[in-house]
Scaffold this motif. Structure first.
Motif, PDB file in Angstrom:
ATOM      1  N   ARG A 133       0.677  -1.509   0.197  1.00 14.91           N
ATOM      2  CA  ARG A 133       0.566   0.147   0.334  1.00 14.91           C
ATOM      3  C   ARG A 133       0.993   1.338  -0.519  1.00 14.91           C
ATOM      4  N   ARG A 134      -0.122   2.405  -0.254  1.00 12.65           N
ATOM      5  CA  ARG A 134       0.639   3.599  -0.345  1.00 12.65           C
ATOM      6  C   ARG A 134       1.781   3.772   1.460  1.00 12.65           C
TER       7      ARG A 134
ATOM      8  N   SER B 112       6.019   0.765  -2.927  1.00  9.22           N
ATOM      9  CA  SER B 112       5.350   1.566  -2.059  1.00  9.22           C
ATOM     10  C   SER B 112       5.318   3.015  -1.518  1.00  9.22           C
TER      11      SER B 112
ATOM     12  N   ARG C  74       5.717   4.841  -4.790  1.00 14.38           N
ATOM     13  CA  ARG C  74       5.701   5.733  -5.613  1.00 14.38           C
ATOM     14  C   ARG C  74       4.392   5.305  -5.795  1.00 14.38           C
ATOM     15  N   LEU C  75       3.093   4.735  -5.176  1.00 12.12           N
ATOM     16  CA  LEU C  75       1.817   4.671  -4.860  1.00 12.12           C
ATOM     17  C   LEU C  75       0.836   5.940  -4.353  1.00 12.12           C
ATOM     18  N   ARG C  76       1.120   6.952  -4.829  1.00 12.17           N
ATOM     19  CA  ARG C  76       1.025   8.666  -4.959  1.00 12.17           C
ATOM     20  C   ARG C  76      -0.501   8.655  -5.426  1.00 12.17           C
TER      21      ARG C  76
END
Length: 294
Positions: free
Chosen positions: A266-267, A290, A292-294
């Protein structure tokens, strides 16, 4: 024209993958599961137990710092204790076995390596000392053979390497221990074994203290595979005594084993199951994803 004979590759080739022996298939049923979950957390922390937490990735500057502190403390403590044992001094033991320097690099810098785990670090060294002294004693029986260290030392190192592979105790510094046992340990004889046992155990003990301040060591004590709390024959006996209960529990286990193992990214968060062990580098890759999950 000569007759050509064609052979099927599947029939002529040897399946070398079948030539595999895993001693853990026979030993793990007798090895109890680690008790760290029942030990107070401040104590189990320094035995490498983290519960549901996975080790966080750290930069190489931090690794270099703790490796500097750890190698100094590990070699210093090991040397200080070993040189103050009267029996060792009486039998011409060196201040420290030279291979312990290489072991210190593994156990304080490359702590995620299988070669650095306690089983390999201690048993590998003990096996090397036993075989090395044994080869030295064997060659000493013949005056002509005793004058051939260029044969005895390679033979000891080769046998130790093969035995460590078969026992899942591979530890590169142990190869040096085997050579030392033949070339320089003749005056010590069998006393090399307790010296190596003490020094390798002390190195692991110091590694548990230093490495668990900010990192995690060991990754496992015996094997990365989850150890069963019961022996297989006990389970078979329980099946015969209580067939209904065992069958229901076994079906539940089968259904659980069929479930896929998932790593959740997850973020700014990575969630991993307890039965998966990854290196710090692999953990760093997952955390990079994780972030990079913006």
């Amino acid at each position: 024209m000569p007759e050509l004979h064609s052979h099927s590759p599947s029939k002529s080739r040897v399946d070398w993958s079948r030539w595999h022996f895993d001693i853990d298939n026979y030993l793990n049923r007798f090895i109890p599961a680690p008790p760290w979950r029942w030990v107070p957390r401040p104590i189990s922390h320094f035995f490498g137990y983290r519960g549901d937490q996975s080790p966080r990735a750290i930069g190489n500057l931090v690794i270099a710092f703790w490796a500097l502190i750890g190698v100094f403390c590990g070699v210093s403590v090991t040397m200080s204790v070993s040189m103050r044992v009267p029996s060792f001094e009486h039998h011409n033991a060196p201040l420290i076995i030279a291979s312990m320097g290489a072991a210190a690099v593994l156990q304080f810098a490359l702590i995620d390596s299988p070669f650095a785990q306690p089983r390999n670090a201690i048993l590998g060294q003990v096996i090397a000392s036993i075989i090395g002294v044994g080869i030295a004693k064997l060659f000493a029986l013949n005056p002509h053979a005793a004058a051939l260290p260029e044969l005895s030392a390679p033979l000891a190192c080769a046998i130790v390497t093969a035995v460590m592979i078969l026992t899942n105790t591979s530890h590169p510094p142990a190869g040096a221990t085997a050579v030392v046992a033949v070339t320089e340990g003749a005056s010590m004889g069998w006393w090399l074994i307790p010296v190596v046992t003490l020094e390798s155990t002390l190195m692991v003990a110091v590694a548990c203290v230093i490495n668990n301040i900010q990192r995690r060591y060991p990754a496992y004590w015996w094997t990365p595979v989850t150890l069963s709390h019961k022996r297989e024959d006990d389970v078979e006996k329980a099946k015969n005594e209580e067939p209904e209960v065992i069958s229901s529990s076994s079906s539940a286990k089968e259904s659980l084993s069929e479930q896929p193992i998932q790593i959740v990214i997850r973020r700014d968060e990575v969630i991993m199951p307890d039965n998966i062990w990854i290196t710090a580098e692999e953990r760093e890759v997952l955390e990079t994803i994780s972030h990079r999950l913006r």
